[in-house]
Design a protein around this motif. Sequence first.
Motif, mmCIF file in Angstrom:
data_model
loop_
_atom_site.group_PDB
_atom_site.id
_atom_site.type_symbol
_atom_site.label_atom_id
_atom_site.label_comp_id
_atom_site.label_asym_id
_atom_site.label_seq_id
_atom_site.Cartn_x
_atom_site.Cartn_y
_atom_site.Cartn_z
ATOM 1 N N GLY A 75 0.801 -1.220 0.000
ATOM 2 C CA GLY A 75 0.000 0.000 0.000
ATOM 3 C C GLY A 75 0.832 1.267 0.000
ATOM 4 N N THR A 76 2.148 1.139 -0.079
ATOM 5 C CA THR A 76 3.038 2.308 -0.122
ATOM 6 C C THR A 76 3.836 2.350 -1.414
ATOM 7 N N ASP A 77 4.547 1.269 -1.713
ATOM 8 C CA ASP A 77 5.388 1.200 -2.910
ATOM 9 C C ASP A 77 4.582 0.583 -4.050
ATOM 10 N N PHE A 78 4.152 1.433 -4.977
ATOM 11 C CA PHE A 78 3.375 0.978 -6.123
ATOM 12 C C PHE A 78 4.270 0.903 -7.361
ATOM 13 N N ASN A 79 4.072 -0.164 -8.141
ATOM 14 C CA ASN A 79 4.805 -0.357 -9.379
ATOM 15 C C ASN A 79 3.823 -0.439 -10.543
ATOM 16 N N LEU A 80 4.228 0.094 -11.673
ATOM 17 C CA LEU A 80 3.358 0.133 -12.835
ATOM 18 C C LEU A 80 3.107 -1.282 -13.354
ATOM 19 N N LEU A 81 1.831 -1.643 -13.456
ATOM 20 C CA LEU A 81 1.440 -2.889 -14.098
ATOM 21 C C LEU A 81 1.293 -2.663 -15.598
ATOM 22 N N LYS A 82 0.555 -1.594 -15.962
ATOM 23 C CA LYS A 82 0.438 -1.223 -17.359
ATOM 24 C C LYS A 82 -0.051 0.213 -17.468
ATOM 25 N N GLY A 83 0.547 0.956 -18.388
ATOM 26 C CA GLY A 83 0.102 2.306 -18.628
ATOM 27 C C GLY A 83 0.640 2.824 -19.961
ATOM 28 N N PRO A 84 -0.236 3.318 -20.819
ATOM 29 C CA PRO A 84 -1.683 3.284 -20.649
ATOM 30 C C PRO A 84 -2.228 1.863 -20.778
ATOM 31 N N ALA A 85 -3.198 1.561 -19.940
ATOM 32 C CA ALA A 85 -3.862 0.258 -19.997
ATOM 33 C C ALA A 85 -5.165 0.320 -20.772
ATOM 34 N N PHE A 86 -5.736 1.524 -20.896
ATOM 35 C CA PHE A 86 -7.020 1.667 -21.581
ATOM 36 C C PHE A 86 -7.215 3.114 -21.972
ATOM 37 N N THR A 87 -7.629 3.309 -23.211
ATOM 38 C CA THR A 87 -8.051 4.614 -23.704
ATOM 39 C C THR A 87 -9.462 4.445 -24.238
ATOM 40 N N PRO A 88 -10.461 5.080 -23.644
ATOM 41 C CA PRO A 88 -11.837 4.881 -24.117
ATOM 42 C C PRO A 88 -11.997 5.369 -25.553
ATOM 43 N N PRO A 89 -12.954 4.810 -26.285
ATOM 44 C CA PRO A 89 -13.139 5.211 -27.680
ATOM 45 C C PRO A 89 -13.544 6.668 -27.840
ATOM 46 N N ALA A 90 -14.106 7.252 -26.776
ATOM 47 C CA ALA A 90 -14.475 8.669 -26.813
ATOM 48 C C ALA A 90 -14.452 9.206 -25.391
ATOM 49 N N GLY A 91 -14.194 10.492 -25.261
ATOM 50 C CA GLY A 91 -14.268 11.127 -23.956
ATOM 51 C C GLY A 91 -13.046 10.891 -23.085
ATOM 52 N N LEU A 92 -13.227 11.160 -21.801
ATOM 53 C CA LEU A 92 -12.144 11.118 -20.825
ATOM 54 C C LEU A 92 -12.203 9.836 -20.013
ATOM 55 N N ILE A 93 -11.191 9.658 -19.158
ATOM 56 C CA ILE A 93 -11.204 8.568 -18.189
ATOM 57 C C ILE A 93 -10.612 9.085 -16.881
ATOM 58 N N ARG A 94 -11.224 10.146 -16.374
ATOM 59 C CA ARG A 94 -10.803 10.720 -15.094
ATOM 60 C C ARG A 94 -11.416 9.924 -13.934
#
Length: 317
Positions: A75-94
């Motif tokens: 819960g302290t040291d986070f490592n990237l699993l995947k990024g970007p993992a998803f880009t929606p077909p339209a709009g944002l992903i906030r």
Amino acid sequence: MMLTPRFPAFPFLFLLASSICSSLALKIPAAYNISTTTPALSPEAFKRAVSAPYVFTVFTDASESNLYVYTSQDGTDFNLLKGPAFTPPAGLIRDPSVILHTDGLYYIAYTTNWDGTNFAIAQSVDLLTWTVHATISTSSSVMTPINTWAPEFFKDPRTGNINIVVSLSTGSFGPFLPYVFTATDNTLTKWSTPVVMSGVSNAGLGYIDSFPVFFNGQYHLFTKAESNGEKHIEHAVAPSLTGPYNLVQRGDFAGWGQAEGPCITVLPNGKFRLYADGFSSGKYIYSDSSDLFTWSAFQTLPNGLSGFVRHGTVLRQ
């Protein structure tokens, strides 16, 4: 979600709001009286795609249209699993809020635009590949919002219902109030009309980014006062998920400064940890508590996350 975008092109259930446990997960002390999501599948059939106890879904300072997924053992040291993992077909992903559902799939609820009358849900079997699952309208006989921000998953331990808490405004960028949408079936495609979380004030610009926690028989709501000159995370309590809420800690009560997008999980030592997006400072912070009232001095997330990741949710699975 903050009022003034940092992108000029556009104007966690306890269970915890997003903490989901199975028989494979770390044990949470019964004294905390928090809810869990027990898989409908057998423990043998219900296999997490990722073995790490903590999953963190975020958007980033570089793009509000890309999902990044991180994992952590503590819960302290986070490592990237995947990024970007998803880009929606339209709009944002906030503001992506993640759960591990009883069907064994991961779901995120996310903000689709600065203006609009919907939020979206995407699903994944492995946290790596995502598809749009549903687009949920927030327009109803109750209201037609102009802004739909920061959907947050929450399973109510008293009813077993899966809910999404959403910040809605009928004025342009405020005033906001938190509303509860309740899933009417297990597919997470059909939802109730919104119910306001009563007792939360809509004075000024109201409140956004509301994260509920059930603890010792009460619902605790950590929510950002959005009015100019405030913009602090405040603490309210209520006897039921929809209220009435009483604000018990206001202003910068914990010394977090101006911050938004709170989410809370449970650490391996049994303490609560709140994460928040210190949008004005450029930091991503965390702070610990044993009772949800007294909090440690905040620290910043290590490994280059602070200043890069933005409003997300940590899932303890």
